[in-house]
Design a protein around this motif. Structure first.
Motif, PDB file in Angstrom:
ATOM      1  N   GLY A  95       0.485  -0.865   0.013  1.00  0.00           N
ATOM      2  CA  GLY A  95       0.184  -0.248  -0.454  1.00  0.00           C
ATOM      3  C   GLY A  95       0.871   1.522  -0.056  1.00  0.00           C
ATOM      4  O   GLY A  95       2.321   1.295  -0.115  1.00  0.00           O
ATOM      5  N   ARG A  96       0.396   2.221  -0.232  1.00  0.00           N
ATOM      6  CA  ARG A  96       0.533   3.828  -0.375  1.00  0.00           C
ATOM      7  C   ARG A  96       0.099   3.809   1.243  1.00  0.00           C
ATOM      8  O   ARG A  96      -1.112   5.015   0.678  1.00  0.00           O
ATOM      9  N   TYR A  97       1.085   4.755   2.102  1.00  0.00           N
ATOM     10  CA  TYR A  97       0.358   5.411   2.999  1.00  0.00           C
ATOM     11  C   TYR A  97       0.971   6.697   3.205  1.00  0.00           C
ATOM     12  O   TYR A  97      -0.281   7.326   3.588  1.00  0.00           O
ATOM     13  N   TYR A  98       2.070   7.066   2.714  1.00  0.00           N
ATOM     14  CA  TYR A  98       1.920   8.925   2.546  1.00  0.00           C
ATOM     15  C   TYR A  98       1.337   9.212   0.684  1.00  0.00           C
ATOM     16  O   TYR A  98       1.580   8.729   0.085  1.00  0.00           O
ATOM     17  N   PRO A  99       0.905  10.110   0.932  1.00  0.00           N
ATOM     18  CA  PRO A  99       0.801  11.281   1.975  1.00  0.00           C
ATOM     19  C   PRO A  99      -0.891  11.241   2.644  1.00  0.00           C
ATOM     20  O   PRO A  99      -1.593  10.342   2.658  1.00  0.00           O
ATOM     21  N   LYS A 100      -0.579  11.641   3.496  1.00  0.00           N
ATOM     22  CA  LYS A 100      -1.566  11.636   4.642  1.00  0.00           C
ATOM     23  C   LYS A 100      -2.099  12.581   5.612  1.00  0.00           C
ATOM     24  O   LYS A 100      -1.227  13.706   4.811  1.00  0.00           O
ATOM     25  N   GLY A 101      -3.898  12.507   5.663  1.00  0.00           N
ATOM     26  CA  GLY A 101      -4.340  13.792   5.828  1.00  0.00           C
ATOM     27  C   GLY A 101      -3.579  14.095   7.233  1.00  0.00           C
ATOM     28  O   GLY A 101      -3.794  13.339   8.522  1.00  0.00           O
ATOM     29  N   TRP A 134     -11.341  14.710   4.364  1.00  0.00           N
ATOM     30  CA  TRP A 134     -10.318  13.634   4.692  1.00  0.00           C
ATOM     31  C   TRP A 134     -10.458  12.549   4.055  1.00  0.00           C
ATOM     32  O   TRP A 134      -9.854  11.261   3.908  1.00  0.00           O
ATOM     33  N   GLU A 135     -11.651  12.038   3.258  1.00  0.00           N
ATOM     34  CA  GLU A 135     -11.901  10.983   2.673  1.00  0.00           C
ATOM     35  C   GLU A 135     -11.622  11.372   0.710  1.00  0.00           C
ATOM     36  O   GLU A 135     -12.367  10.331   0.414  1.00  0.00           O
ATOM     37  N   ASP A 136     -10.631  12.321   0.435  1.00  0.00           N
ATOM     38  CA  ASP A 136     -10.176  12.512  -0.257  1.00  0.00           C
ATOM     39  C   ASP A 136      -9.412  11.284  -0.979  1.00  0.00           C
ATOM     40  O   ASP A 136      -8.673  10.497  -0.060  1.00  0.00           O
ATOM     41  N   SER A 137      -9.281  10.997  -2.360  1.00  0.00           N
ATOM     42  CA  SER A 137      -8.810   9.305  -3.018  1.00  0.00           C
ATOM     43  C   SER A 137      -7.651   9.392  -2.888  1.00  0.00           C
ATOM     44  O   SER A 137      -6.583   8.127  -3.177  1.00  0.00           O
ATOM     45  N   THR A 138      -6.717  10.998  -3.113  1.00  0.00           N
ATOM     46  CA  THR A 138      -5.218  10.901  -2.499  1.00  0.00           C
ATOM     47  C   THR A 138      -4.600  10.894  -1.285  1.00  0.00           C
ATOM     48  O   THR A 138      -3.928  11.242  -1.407  1.00  0.00           O
ATOM     49  N   LEU A 139      -5.330  10.525   0.240  1.00  0.00           N
ATOM     50  CA  LEU A 139      -4.819  10.380   1.078  1.00  0.00           C
ATOM     51  C   LEU A 139      -5.411   9.086   1.435  1.00  0.00           C
ATOM     52  O   LEU A 139      -6.092   8.617   1.134  1.00  0.00           O
ATOM     53  N   SER A 140      -4.727   8.192   2.343  1.00  0.00           N
ATOM     54  CA  SER A 140      -4.849   6.811   2.836  1.00  0.00           C
ATOM     55  C   SER A 140      -6.018   7.495   3.615  1.00  0.00           C
ATOM     56  O   SER A 140      -5.928   6.415   4.141  1.00  0.00           O
ATOM     57  N   SER A 141      -4.971   8.375   4.687  1.00  0.00           N
ATOM     58  CA  SER A 141      -5.679   8.059   6.596  1.00  0.00           C
ATOM     59  C   SER A 141      -5.779   9.611   6.644  1.00  0.00           C
ATOM     60  O   SER A 141      -5.595  11.163   5.281  1.00  0.00           O
ATOM     61  N   PRO A 160     -18.934   6.947  14.108  1.00  0.00           N
ATOM     62  CA  PRO A 160     -18.288   6.133  15.007  1.00  0.00           C
ATOM     63  C   PRO A 160     -16.807   4.866  14.222  1.00  0.00           C
ATOM     64  O   PRO A 160     -16.596   4.464  14.573  1.00  0.00           O
ATOM     65  N   ASP A 161     -17.174   5.446  13.517  1.00  0.00           N
ATOM     66  CA  ASP A 161     -15.803   4.646  12.161  1.00  0.00           C
ATOM     67  C   ASP A 161     -14.348   4.765  12.772  1.00  0.00           C
ATOM     68  O   ASP A 161     -13.101   4.296  12.693  1.00  0.00           O
ATOM     69  N   LEU A 162     -14.625   6.341  13.112  1.00  0.00           N
ATOM     70  CA  LEU A 162     -12.688   6.071  13.386  1.00  0.00           C
ATOM     71  C   LEU A 162     -12.156   5.666  14.823  1.00  0.00           C
ATOM     72  O   LEU A 162     -12.724   5.539  15.764  1.00  0.00           O
ATOM     73  N   LEU A 163     -11.227   5.619  14.457  1.00  0.00           N
ATOM     74  CA  LEU A 163      -9.964   5.163  15.648  1.00  0.00           C
ATOM     75  C   LEU A 163      -9.712   5.257  16.357  1.00  0.00           C
ATOM     76  O   LEU A 163      -9.972   6.786  16.275  1.00  0.00           O
ATOM     77  N   HIS A 340      -8.399   8.753  14.275  1.00  0.00           N
ATOM     78  CA  HIS A 340      -7.908   8.041  12.990  1.00  0.00           C
ATOM     79  C   HIS A 340      -8.880   7.997  12.071  1.00  0.00           C
ATOM     80  O   HIS A 340     -10.039   6.580  12.538  1.00  0.00           O
ATOM     81  N   TYR A 341      -9.145   8.075  10.735  1.00  0.00           N
ATOM     82  CA  TYR A 341      -9.682   7.422   9.746  1.00  0.00           C
ATOM     83  C   TYR A 341      -8.743   7.201   8.563  1.00  0.00           C
ATOM     84  O   TYR A 341      -7.677   7.249   7.964  1.00  0.00           O
ATOM     85  N   ILE A 342      -9.002   5.600   8.561  1.00  0.00           N
ATOM     86  CA  ILE A 342      -8.228   4.546   7.534  1.00  0.00           C
ATOM     87  C   ILE A 342      -9.226   4.532   6.346  1.00  0.00           C
ATOM     88  O   ILE A 342      -9.704   3.542   6.281  1.00  0.00           O
ATOM     89  N   ALA A 343      -7.940   4.790   5.525  1.00  0.00           N
ATOM     90  CA  ALA A 343      -9.600   4.587   3.998  1.00  0.00           C
ATOM     91  C   ALA A 343      -9.654   3.532   3.396  1.00  0.00           C
ATOM     92  O   ALA A 343     -10.272   2.168   3.421  1.00  0.00           O
ATOM     93  N   ASP A 344      -8.993   2.085   3.419  1.00  0.00           N
ATOM     94  CA  ASP A 344      -8.540   0.533   3.646  1.00  0.00           C
ATOM     95  C   ASP A 344      -9.178   0.119   4.860  1.00  0.00           C
ATOM     96  O   ASP A 344      -8.870   0.158   5.580  1.00  0.00           O
ATOM     97  N   PRO A 345     -10.322  -1.001   4.068  1.00  0.00           N
ATOM     98  CA  PRO A 345     -11.752  -1.271   5.231  1.00  0.00           C
ATOM     99  C   PRO A 345     -10.441  -2.188   6.324  1.00  0.00           C
ATOM    100  O   PRO A 345      -9.974  -3.418   7.042  1.00  0.00           O
ATOM    101  N   GLY A 346      -9.262  -3.090   4.855  1.00  0.00           N
ATOM    102  CA  GLY A 346      -8.380  -4.373   6.078  1.00  0.00           C
ATOM    103  C   GLY A 346      -7.401  -3.496   6.780  1.00  0.00           C
ATOM    104  O   GLY A 346      -7.698  -4.588   7.557  1.00  0.00           O
TER     105      GLY A 346
END
Length: 377
Positions: A95-101, A134-141, A160-163, A340-346
């Motif tokens: 995966g690609r973690y950076y860039p992040k928000g 922060w749901e921008d598809s160019t950001l991982s999180s 409530p989905d935020l970690l 923390h919002y993490i875009a990838d569900p896995g």
């Protein structure tokens, strides 16, 4: 009520200081336009340092009604909520973690507000609009660091989905002590004796302490402070995140928020600690010394700050991150949370398990720290 419009600002100077500060107020100096502008104008925050400003603002027509500092990050330096292992794991899996928000105050692990809204703005509606950024598809999180408890709860109610990650810092609070002797009287006899001995030891080495506030801080005082600040980092083999231009800008634009604690030997400054202050809290942030002196760090960074709070009706002293040595000097553990919002569900599921396990360890540590406080029962 007209619709809220989200605008991203590529620099804090894209909005007037009067507009920004009208929303954030004076309680928390790190959220003020002057502080954020000093970071950017000095170059401490820039694309070259891996911090790309992308501040989130809400508007009704031409009226600014919401502000939240935000950055696109290309590393995890200067944040103090460490997610390097998250990045390594995700990139190791392809995966690609950076860039992040990131919504935080750069280089400043200071609890405080992160979102400021006009009184007539619906907080839930505002957070729904901000989530678009922060749901921008160019950001991982997206990561919200060191927010106040009320703000954390508001975000969790909206999303409530935020970690949630837990952490601990140490803070001193005034419980009606009156003066420093009153504070000492609340401690056990052993701790009172130790603190008095430490303070005497500083004086026995010929050192005197001086508190300079606001415009009493001269140009030469600040230059000396910066030399000391750099020494702290050079001892670790690197330069500090911040430069002299940053501190000079603070002195020019928000002097009323500055407190310089200066140690002198034979009338000459040899060590210094620079604090910021809001309406209720003193924030101990930057320190350095040109001399090796027993107990000087405790005096300049802790005891002088407590005395200043007691003399100026400040009810809280946040001396910075880390250090059980703060605990034995009357600084109590405070729970902190980041979101923390993490875009990838896995990745999100894996990190949810990580945060749950980490939370158990942090809570056990906080309870143990509470039991170790040196106050009389």
């Amino acid at each position: 009520m007209s619709e809220l419009i989200l605008k991203r600002l590529p620099a804090i100077e894209a909005v007037a200081a009067t507009q920004w500060n009208a929303l954030v107020g004076d309680d928390h100096p790190f959220l003020r336009h002057e502080f954020l502008h000093a970071l950017e104008a000095s170059g401490a925050v820039s694309r070259s340092t891996g911090w790309v400003p992308n501040h989130l603002t809400l508007w009704r027509g031409e009226t600014l009604v919401g502000v939240m500092p935000h950055y696109r990050k290309f590393h995890s330096y200067g944040e103090y909520v460490f997610d390097w292992s998250w990045a390594d794991a995700w990139e190791g899996a392809g995966g690609r973690y950076y860039p992040k928000g990131l919504t935080a105050i750069p280089f400043s692990p200071v609890p405080g507000p992160r979102l400021a809204l006009a009184p007539d703005v619906d907080p839930l509606a505002a957070r729904d609009v901000l989530a678009e950024a922060w749901e921008d598809s160019t950001l991982s999180s997206w990561h919200l660091l060191f927010a106040e408890d009320a703000e954390v709860e508001a975000w969790l109610a909206a999303r409530p989905d935020l970690l949630v990650r837990h952490g601990v810092q140490f803070q001193w609070n005034d419980h009606g002590y009156g003066d420093f002797e009153g504070f000492l009287s609340a401690l056990t006899a052993k701790r009172r004796k130790t603190i008095r001995r430490e303070r005497r030891r500083v004086a026995e080495q010929g050192l005197s302490l001086h508190r300079l506030a606001g415009e009493a801080i001269g140009v030469s005082d600040l230059e000396h402070f910066f030399r000391c600040y750099e020494i702290t980092y050079l001892e670790r083999g690197r330069h500090g995140y911040l430069n002299l231009d940053f501190f000079q800008r603070l002195r020019r634009t928000m002097p009323e928020a500055l407190l310089l604690i200066q140690a002198r030997l034979d009338g000459q400054p040899v060590a210094a600690a620079l604090c910021l202050q809001g309406s209720r809290t003193l924030y101990g942030r930057y320190w350095g010394s040109e001399v090796l002196a027993d107990c000087l760090h405790f005096e300049a960074c802790y005891y002088q700050g407590i005395e200043h709070c007691l003399a100026h009706d400040l009810t809280c002293f946040d001396p910075g991150t880390q250090g059980e040595h703060k605990l034995t000097r009357g600084f109590a553990p405070r729970r902190l949370r980041s979101l923390h919002y993490i875009a990838d569900p896995g990745l999100r599921d894996a990190l949810d398990r990580f945060c749950a396990e980490e939370r158990r360890h942090v809570e056990a540590y906080r309870r143990a720290a509470e039991r170790a406080l040196p106050f009389r029962m």
